[in-house]
Design a protein around this motif. Sequence first.
Motif, short mmCIF file in Angstrom:
data_model
loop_
_atom_site.label_atom_id
_atom_site.label_comp_id
_atom_site.label_asym_id
_atom_site.label_seq_id
_atom_site.Cartn_x
_atom_site.Cartn_y
_atom_site.Cartn_z
N SER A 50 1.13 -1.18 -0.24
CA SER A 50 -0.01 0.12 0.01
C SER A 50 1.11 1.10 -0.42
N THR A 52 0.60 4.22 2.02
CA THR A 52 0.90 4.02 3.35
C THR A 52 1.95 3.10 3.72
N LEU A 101 1.76 12.28 -0.60
CA LEU A 101 0.30 11.26 -0.37
C LEU A 101 -1.27 11.77 -1.99
N PHE A 102 -0.68 13.57 -1.87
CA PHE A 102 -1.51 13.91 -2.78
C PHE A 102 -1.59 13.42 -4.62
N SER A 105 -3.00 10.09 -4.57
CA SER A 105 -4.09 10.26 -4.53
C SER A 105 -4.81 10.53 -6.13
N GLN A 108 -4.60 8.05 -8.50
CA GLN A 108 -5.29 6.59 -8.77
C GLN A 108 -6.68 6.66 -9.78
N ARG A 109 -6.91 8.59 -9.85
CA ARG A 109 -8.43 9.37 -10.20
C ARG A 109 -8.03 9.38 -11.11
N GLY A 168 -9.87 14.78 -8.56
CA GLY A 168 -8.33 14.18 -8.95
C GLY A 168 -7.82 15.55 -9.30
N PHE A 171 -6.47 16.85 -6.13
CA PHE A 171 -5.84 16.11 -5.53
C PHE A 171 -4.07 16.81 -6.21
N THR A 210 2.03 9.13 8.70
CA THR A 210 1.79 8.29 8.22
C THR A 210 1.34 6.71 8.30
N ILE A 219 -5.64 5.32 6.13
CA ILE A 219 -5.52 4.76 4.89
C ILE A 219 -5.51 3.47 5.59
#
Length: 329
Positions: A50, A52, A101-102, A105, A108-109, A168, A171, A210, A219
């Motif tokens: 993952s 994280t 993280l942004f 994220s 993923q979109r 997205g 992010f 995290t 997360i």
Amino acid sequence: MSTSTAPIAIVPALPVSRGLTSGLVMALGSALAFSSSGPLVKPLFEAGWSLTSVLAVRMGVAGLVLAPALVRVLIRQRGFVRRHGVLLVGFALTGVMGCQLFYFSAMQRMPVAVALLIQYIAPVLVVVWVWLRTRRRPSNLVIGGSAVAMAGLVLVIDLAGARFDALGTLFALGAAVCAAAYFVISERTGDDLPPLALAAGGLLIGAAVTILLGVTGIIPFAAPAVSVVVAGMEVPWFVPLLWVATASTAVGYAFGVMAVPRIGSRLASFVGLGEVLFALGFAWLLLGETPAPIQFLGGALVLLGVVAVRMDADSAGTPQGPAAVVPAP
């Protein structure tokens, strides 16, 4: 009288030149170090790790590598945490953890190319920040260099068939703001806040936050003991991760935060675009992803834009070095 004043005009110019050169070398070294992480982390994600867990190990190990610099400062300076605690936390949440993280994220979109393109408007955000802070309009060299570099970035990043996603995009913009904050905060280092202490503190705090997000289930956290294929060789999971944590992250942040006070946040952010070009090279070598001819042209434009911003730094006589650069509070 002329002989007595001549050394005053000449001697200070030498350390400035050395500081600028060393700063550029460090900034390029930082971009090169950071760029190697993507092709090595990608197989871990595909094997079930993952985000994280990767970030926690990456930041935690890198923070421990740089921790001696932070420990020395804590021993030497009483009240260090009281004076700089807010800045350390801000750097951890933005320049260390936030942009990663942004970005992931956003990835993923929406397509990686679109997320990258939006994230790497960070140099433009730094230019705007310097403009607002100093109330001085950027020179034509900076404006032109910014436009050329961004045009080159569009060519480097393949946008064929790309689609945009509203969340997205937000992010990715968050990643851009956090990346800009990385350069702005790094410029505030000096004798009272050594760059390596800032990097170590930011990495360790980022790792702790995290891990907390993963443990609480906010997360997902997954770290299976798997083998991954890197450059055609099957290796245990810890081989690429240790490289990413030490050679990529620890070295990348160390060189990066030391470079910014020497060359300024604006020039450092543009030199940081070299990370995209270096990443293409690593993807070519490690993953067999051959760049298209148009990407080579884009790379040339990015370099041309960086040269233009660099020329403006020369013509403006920008003071370099931690003692000379005193950002506004």
